[in-house]
Design a protein around this motif. Structure first.
Motif, mmCIF file in Angstrom:
data_model
loop_
_atom_site.group_PDB
_atom_site.id
_atom_site.type_symbol
_atom_site.label_atom_id
_atom_site.label_comp_id
_atom_site.label_asym_id
_atom_site.label_seq_id
_atom_site.Cartn_x
_atom_site.Cartn_y
_atom_site.Cartn_z
ATOM 1 N N LEU A 28 0.846 -1.200 0.000
ATOM 2 C CA LEU A 28 0.000 0.000 0.000
ATOM 3 C C LEU A 28 0.876 1.242 0.000
ATOM 4 N N GLY A 29 0.450 2.236 -0.729
ATOM 5 C CA GLY A 29 1.171 3.502 -0.750
ATOM 6 C C GLY A 29 2.186 3.533 -1.890
ATOM 7 N N ALA A 73 3.610 1.097 -16.896
ATOM 8 C CA ALA A 73 2.567 1.779 -17.671
ATOM 9 C C ALA A 73 1.344 2.019 -16.786
ATOM 10 N N ALA A 74 0.982 1.021 -15.984
ATOM 11 C CA ALA A 74 -0.234 1.145 -15.172
ATOM 12 C C ALA A 74 -0.066 2.220 -14.102
ATOM 13 N N ARG A 75 1.153 2.369 -13.560
ATOM 14 C CA ARG A 75 1.347 3.341 -12.488
ATOM 15 C C ARG A 75 1.405 4.766 -13.010
ATOM 16 N N GLU A 128 -2.635 -3.584 -4.592
ATOM 17 C CA GLU A 128 -2.160 -2.487 -3.748
ATOM 18 C C GLU A 128 -1.102 -1.656 -4.469
ATOM 19 N N ALA A 129 -0.168 -2.341 -5.132
ATOM 20 C CA ALA A 129 0.921 -1.615 -5.796
ATOM 21 C C ALA A 129 0.391 -0.731 -6.921
ATOM 22 N N LEU A 130 -0.713 -1.135 -7.533
ATOM 23 C CA LEU A 130 -1.237 -0.392 -8.684
ATOM 24 C C LEU A 130 -2.464 0.427 -8.309
#
Lengths: 467, 85
Positions: free
Chosen positions: A97-98, A130-132, A174-176
């Motif tokens: 998260l974060g 790309a997603a971030r 969470e990462a994305l």
């Protein structure tokens, strides 16, 4: 993917000789394989994904032997890893998260070189970067709807280690910063659905932190696991492949990861070895054998572990399943299951499928059956696939029957060039790759057929009957 | 800037208007469906490609433009179960 109806599979007997018919003597089988899925000897070590399982050759046989539909299994064998055992083995799931935690996980993924295990082997870090960068609503999907009838490694993994996959899914979500989190399953795989639903409920009851997970059963057709079809299905449209047209800024996005990829992510995030094995399905006389093998294992050893008889070598091996390619046995003797080295030799395991072709079996007849099946599994949306695949399948059938007119191979090659890359999804490309590999790997045998000479015409691979 | 002509094969019904108005850019395969250049369009072909885009009754074609050297980024692109060699 499996066709929805068990009845769609070829009858076990009939004109097609069974595998064991070629091997009258009892064959050594390295691992005891009591049933299609036995959970008694669940792996305990941290970096291990699953233990060997032998499934019947076709889903029809699975259904007949164990009940419960195409992916049937007796109820007492249902339980996968419990949440308690899972965390006792591996420790709690780290959080992603974060922004900073996501960035750290992305760096770890990049450093490990984690890539997709659904067949395309796209680096996970490429998708994540790309997603971030985008900000529109994101759905993250764990894809367990295997796209090849020969493959059962994803169903096996989900049944044995549902919490490992759910850990990986939660980490990716969470990462994305995903707004929606889904496990996508093949419509006919009710057993796996129950296992995953139970695991999701267990996590909720235990108060395990993480995103809310939807378990969605997709359709039962061959393309049920194609990523753009999944995106369409989750968007409430028919689950059929679509083309990525220029999207309006802010349009919702869907990111799909294969379940094995997510299981490896869950190991990687804990600092456990995550990349030194590969899940494979070996199609042999005794059934479809799923095992986890070392990345450096030789292909020969992997075939033997999968129940391939010692002794006479196969004429070739179908790598990557029906949408994969034939490889000559001579090119495989020093090969390993490491995707990088296979690619360097122009080969790929796809989703980890190896189907050896016994000597004496006709590769043209096998390819004709597979091409016919693939043509029937088209979504019938794109002209080059709708008209091209039946044309290709007819050509290969004429060659198999030794009834091809002059110039058949030239026309076939031209059709393959015409079709390649022109579908919304890669379904036609898979068929093109398979038939193209027949012409190059078994060129002499094709030549024999093209001259009108007969051959045994024996087929062995469990190709589903065309509906 | 480079420009590519793209087809949505799901939307395309093989009507063939594109090949009629831009015969130097679009050819039809033996089933009547358009085959377009794989790489960037030559400068002289861009106008014809745009004619093809406008002519399509299914709105199945578009011209994709990007700055030179910029790789087309496809967020979340994933060919599940399919390798593309």
């Amino acid at each position: 993917m499996r066709p929805g109806e068990a009845a769609a599979w070829a009858p076990a007997s009939g004109t097609t000789p069974r595998w064991p018919a070629l091997f009258p003597a009892p064959q050594p089988v390295p691992e005891p394989a009591p049933g299609p899925v036995a959970h008694g000897t669940r792996p305990r070590q941290g970096g291990v994904l699953l233990h060997d399982v032998r499934w019947p050759l076709t889903d029809e046989e699975t259904a007949r032997a164990y009940g419960g539909g195409a992916y049937g299994e007796p109820e007492p064998r249902l339980q996968g890893d419990g949440l308690g055992e899972h965390f006792a083995d591996l420790g709690a799931r780290p959080s992603a998260l974060g922004w900073a935690a996501g960035e750290a996980l992305l760096a770890a993924v990049d450093a490990a070189g984690l890539s997709g295990h659904g067949g395309a082997h796209v680096p996970v870090a490429v998708k994540w970067r790309a997603a971030r960068q985008a900000h529109s609503p994101l759905t993250v999907v764990a894809n367990g709807a295997e796209s090849e009838p020969l493959s059962v490694k994803d169903a096996t993994l989900l049944r044995q280690r549902p919490h490992l996959v759910l850990d990986g899914l939660a980490l990716a979500a969470e990462a994305l910063d995903a707004g929606r989190v889904v496990v996508w399953l093949h419509g006919a795989d009710g057993v796996t659905r129950r296992v995953v639903q139970a695991a999701v409920a267990e996590r909720r009851a235990a108060g395990e932190p993480g995103p809310l997970v939807e378990v969605v059963s997709g359709p039962s057709h061959y393309l049920a696991g194609e990523s753009s079809a999944i995106a369409a299905g989750l968007d409430g449209r028919p689950a059929l492949p679509t083309v990525r047209r220029p999207a309006a800024p802010g349009a919702p996005r869907t990111l799909v990861h294969n379940v094995e990829t997510l299981a490896r992510l869950a190991l990687l995030a804990r600092g456990l070895p995550s990349m030194d094995t590969v899940l494979v399905t070996v199609v042999g006389p005794g059934g479809r054998h799923v095992s986890e093998v070392d990345r450096g294992s030789s292909l020969v050893d992997v075939l033997h572990r999968g129940g391939w008889p010692w002794g006479e070598p196969p004429a070739g091996v179908l790598l990557g399943g029906f949408g994969g390619a034939w490889a000559a046995w001579a090119d495989l003797q020093r090969a390993t299951v490491d995707e990088h080295s296979l690619r360097a030799a122009g080969l790929s395991l796809g989703a980890g499928i190896l189907a050896p072709l016994p000597a004496g079996v006709c590769p043209v007849a096998e390819t004709a059956a597979i091409a016919t099946y693939l043509a029937s599994m088209s979504a019938r949306q794109c002209g080059p696939c709708l008209f091209g695949l039946p044309a290709v399948a007819s050509s290969v059938r004429r060659l198999a029957d030794s009834s091809a007119p002059r110039g058949e191979r030239r026309r076939l090659a031209a059709d393959l060039r015409t079709i390649a890359g022109r579908g919304a999804c890669h379904h036609p490309d898979g068929a093109v790759r398979l038939v193209g590999s027949l012409l190059t790997v078994f060129g002499e045998h094709v030549e024999h057929h093209a001259r009108g000479r007969r051959c045994s015409g024996v087929r062995m691979l469990p190709v589903p009957e065309t509906p | 800037m480079t420009a590519r002509l793209r087809v949505d094969p799901v939307a395309c019904d093989g009507i063939g208007q594109c090949a009629l108005v831009a015969p130097d850019v679009v050819v039809l395969d033996r089933w009547g469906y358009p085959v377009v250049p794989e790489g960037p369009l030559r400068a002289g072909d861009v106008a014809a490609a745009r004619r093809a885009v406008v002519s399509c009754p299914r709105k199945a074609l578009w011209v994709e433009e990007h700055a030179r050297d910029e790789r087309a980024v496809r967020p979340g692109a994933d060919a599940v179960g399919r390798t593309r060699s």
